[in-house]
Scaffold this active site. Structure first.
Site, PDB file in Angstrom:
ATOM      1  N   ASP A  98       0.856  -1.180   0.000  1.00 46.19           N
ATOM      2  CA  ASP A  98       0.000   0.000   0.000  1.00 46.19           C
ATOM      3  C   ASP A  98       0.896   1.237   0.000  1.00 46.19           C
ATOM      4  O   ASP A  98       1.603   1.502   0.976  1.00 46.19           O
ATOM      5  CB  ASP A  98      -0.856  -0.034   1.286  1.00 46.19           C
ATOM      6  CG  ASP A  98      -2.102   0.814   1.196  1.00 46.19           C
ATOM      7  OD1 ASP A  98      -2.066   1.854   0.507  1.00 46.19           O
ATOM      8  OD2 ASP A  98      -3.104   0.454   1.831  1.00 46.19           O
ATOM      9  N   ASP A 200      -2.910   4.670  -2.298  1.00 45.76           N
ATOM     10  CA  ASP A 200      -3.840   5.372  -1.416  1.00 45.76           C
ATOM     11  C   ASP A 200      -4.303   6.708  -2.011  1.00 45.76           C
ATOM     12  O   ASP A 200      -3.478   7.470  -2.532  1.00 45.76           O
ATOM     13  CB  ASP A 200      -3.131   5.614  -0.076  1.00 45.76           C
ATOM     14  CG  ASP A 200      -4.066   6.107   1.004  1.00 45.76           C
ATOM     15  OD1 ASP A 200      -5.047   5.402   1.280  1.00 45.76           O
ATOM     16  OD2 ASP A 200      -3.821   7.187   1.570  1.00 45.76           O
ATOM     17  N   GLU A 240      -6.788   3.720  -5.235  1.00 43.71           N
ATOM     18  CA  GLU A 240      -7.936   4.021  -4.388  1.00 43.71           C
ATOM     19  C   GLU A 240      -8.416   5.415  -4.785  1.00 43.71           C
ATOM     20  O   GLU A 240      -7.637   6.376  -4.718  1.00 43.71           O
ATOM     21  CB  GLU A 240      -7.562   4.000  -2.908  1.00 43.71           C
ATOM     22  CG  GLU A 240      -8.822   4.063  -2.031  1.00 43.71           C
ATOM     23  CD  GLU A 240      -8.656   4.859  -0.746  1.00 43.71           C
ATOM     24  OE1 GLU A 240      -9.497   4.699   0.149  1.00 43.71           O
ATOM     25  OE2 GLU A 240      -7.709   5.645  -0.639  1.00 43.71           O
ATOM     26  N   HIS A 312     -10.923  -1.596   5.534  1.00 46.36           N
ATOM     27  CA  HIS A 312     -10.592  -1.129   6.878  1.00 46.36           C
ATOM     28  C   HIS A 312     -11.166   0.250   7.191  1.00 46.36           C
ATOM     29  O   HIS A 312     -10.973   0.747   8.290  1.00 46.36           O
ATOM     30  CB  HIS A 312      -9.070  -1.097   7.022  1.00 46.36           C
ATOM     31  CG  HIS A 312      -8.454  -0.099   6.093  1.00 46.36           C
ATOM     32  ND1 HIS A 312      -8.443  -0.271   4.719  1.00 46.36           N
ATOM     33  CD2 HIS A 312      -7.873   1.103   6.311  1.00 46.36           C
ATOM     34  CE1 HIS A 312      -7.886   0.779   4.152  1.00 46.36           C
ATOM     35  NE2 HIS A 312      -7.518   1.633   5.098  1.00 46.36           N
ATOM     36  N   ASP A 313     -11.797   0.893   6.213  1.00 47.74           N
ATOM     37  CA  ASP A 313     -12.396   2.210   6.451  1.00 47.74           C
ATOM     38  C   ASP A 313     -13.909   2.107   6.615  1.00 47.74           C
ATOM     39  O   ASP A 313     -14.599   3.135   6.649  1.00 47.74           O
ATOM     40  CB  ASP A 313     -12.126   3.153   5.267  1.00 47.74           C
ATOM     41  CG  ASP A 313     -10.648   3.489   5.114  1.00 47.74           C
ATOM     42  OD1 ASP A 313      -9.922   3.474   6.120  1.00 47.74           O
ATOM     43  OD2 ASP A 313     -10.240   3.770   3.965  1.00 47.74           O
TER      44      ASP A 313
END
Ligand code: TEU
Length: 554
Positions: A98, A200, A240, A312-313
């Site tokens: 990431d 990200d 993302e 995870h968000d």
């Protein structure tokens, strides 16, 4: 036609601090991931994407990086990463990292130098602006985490931009030296054997005057970045991209653009946003889900979608769109079926394969995530909500829900820490772990078993991997989501009743490849029970039960 490897694989998304803690300090780590590779292999996973594991003050759980070439001691060492890549390779699993390249930590040496020596080499590595004539912020831009996106530096007597926390200053991609640094970091990890990256908030790197993200130079920056990567053509770049629609996604992932291979879209996770947005949840509507699926699949026909249910968000999907009480197994499996059999690469978030659910948040002090904590405070202090009402809203959506330790077994701490460890997990395990854990789901009729079957079916069936997507149109108020995947000599029908009720569906003849009700009739019938899903082979010569469909080799 040779297809890129990711068209035929399933990615598993690991949240490192909550996956498996091998050394017993309460945090998941790289040796813990190595230990669980056989588990992932068994599940049918071909690649893992790990959330950021680089040196970081951990203000935003690693999304604030202070050294992109070093593994944070919390997770292990660089040698552990080498071992992980090697070991994963032996298990037939590729490793994706990431890259948090829109911003760094404010403790990154680049930022410290940029702040203290404006005229030096790093002076222009971040986005600095003078104050407005009245001394206020240069403009109205807001941080995703609340408040102004500008913070004053006493050292430089200027404001710097941070689209997230003030400890996450935005890097200045307009500066070619910054772009060269970031490319070198990516190459450093490629040289160590990683197969690609999740990037990200990558659409935030080019700023635009009006919307301050998705600026005009985005495609240019990414194409240049890819061109500078070793073996650039084979590296998987997943962007993302919060806030963009499928139309823009199609441009960003157009095979001719040489930019991203896939993007992570968010519209399917907005179905429950109310008038007040994310922190104002309302019931979701099936029609919105169907429309969104159809729209994204249609627009990304030339490109390639990613398919995911949570990350995870986000809160846990079974709590959010399923029924975590009466139909936990049925709803978790139905949602997985209807999502993961679309055209694209499934990205499965850790714990969804055992239907992990939200945690009971009784008090605001249980919220440790920076974004959710800020949101709670803003609802109380700025929007004037009562603490109870604010908590009611935030608890269902808080990112903490999706970040609790993985439930491996019924042992202490859900088996997340090794036997005899004295440290407690960094975040308490979900109290439902004695019943809901990996070890307990080792037989037919459990979620994990089903997910493994589902992934195997997808792996063995070329129509499910490469066939075209065609939505079956349903009346607006129908809770059924159905589509066909089509190839020259085969059609597969995927149908799910995403509700607690019983509904009719006009099946034609076909044979069942998979269903989450063990007694689904082989002959077609028209009723679907609560959260029942079926995958049927249509128009095929002679097919029997699960996995016996004629498989065509590509
Ligand atoms: O998330 C991007 C992002 O915009 C999120 O803040 C998201 O919109 C929000 O949580 C809910 O929709 C990425 C990472 O995945 C996240 O963990 C980081 O906090 C963020 O970037 C900053 O790096």
């Amino acid at each position: 036609m040779t297809r890129p490897w990711w068209h035929d694989t399933v990615i598993y998304h690991i949240y490192p601090r909550s996956f498996y803690d091998a050394n017993g300090d309460g945090y998941g780590d790289l040796p813990g991931i190595i230990e669980k590779l056989p588990y992932l292999r068994d599940l049918g996973i071909g690649a893992i994407w790990m959330g950021p594991v680089f040196s970081s003050p951990q203000v935003d759980n690693g999304y604030d990086v202070s050294d992109y070439r070093r593994i944070d001691p919390l997770f292990g060492t660089n040698a552990d990463m080498d071992r992980l890549i090697e070991s994963a390779d032996r298990h037939g699993i590729r490793v994706l990292l990431d890259l948090v390249f829109n911003h760094s930590s404010d403790r990154h040496p680049w930022f410290e130098a940029s702040r203290s020596r404006p005229a030096g080499k790093y002076g222009d590595y971040y986005i600095w602006r003078d104050a407005a004539p009245d001394g206020s912020e240069p403009n109205e831009w807001r941080s995703v985490f609340g408040g102004s996106a500008w913070d004053w530096s006493e050292d430089r007597h200027q404001f710097y931009l941070h689209l997230f926390a003030r400890e996450q200053p935005d890097l200045n991609w307009e500066n070619p030296a910054v772009r060269a640094e970031l490319r070198d970091i990516a190459n450093y990890w490629l040289d160590r054997g990683v197969a690609g990256f999740r990037m990200d908030v990558i659409n935030f790197i080019s700023k635009s005057a009006d919307d301050y993200i998705d600026g005009p130079r985005f495609l240019e920056f990414i194409a240049e970045f890819r061109a500078g990567l070793r073996n650039g053509g084979e590296v998987l770049l997943v962007g993302e991209t919060p806030g963009i629609n499928a139309e823009r996604a199609a441009a960003y992932t157009d095979p001719d653009a040489g930019a991203l291979d896939m993007v992570l879209l968010f519209d399917h996770l907005r179905l429950d946003h109310g008038p007040g947005g994310r922190w104002d949840p309302v019931p979701w509507r099936h029609e919105d889900l169907r429309r969104n699926m159809e729209y994204e699949q249609r627009l990304l026909k030339r490109a390639w979608p990613s398919i995911y249910l949570s990350n995870h968000d986000q809160p846990r999907i079974v709590s959010r769109y399923g029924n975590e009480q009466e139909y936990r197994y049925e709803s978790a499996t139905a949602l997985a079926t209807v999502f993961y059999l679309q055209r694209g690469t499934p990205i499965l978030y850790q714990g969804d394969e055992i239907a992990m659910r939200n945690i009971p948040i009784e008090e605001a002090t249980q919220i440790v995530d920076i974004e959710s904590g800020n949101a709670y405070r803003e609802l109380v202090q700025e929007k004037g909500l009562s603490p109870e009402e604010a908590l009611r809203r935030v608890r269902r959506i808080a990112r903490d829900n999706g970040r609790t330790p993985m439930q491996w077994s019924g042992a202490d701490n859900a088996g997340f820490t090794p036997r005899g460890a004295t440290a407690s997990p960094w975040y308490p395990v979900n109290p439902d772990y004695p019943e809901w854990n990996v070890a307990a789901q080792d037989e037919s009729g459990t979620v994990r078993w089903y997910i493994r079957e589902l992934l195997a079916l997808r792996r063995d069936d070329v129509t499910l991997r490469h066939g075209e997507f065609e939505l079956v149109h349903e009346p607006e108020d129908s809770p059924v989501v159905a589509y066909r995947r089509r190839r020259v000599n085969g059609t597969v029908l995927v149908v799910a009743n995403l509700s607690d009720g019983v509904v009719g569906f006009p099946f034609t003849n076909g044979s069942i490849l998979l269903s989450n009700y063990s007694d689904s009739p082989v002959e077609s019938t028209s009723l679907l029970r609560p959260w029942e899903c079926r995958v049927l082979a249509e128009n095929l010569h002679r097919v029997g039960g699960i996995h016996t469909m004629t498989v065509e080799k590509t």
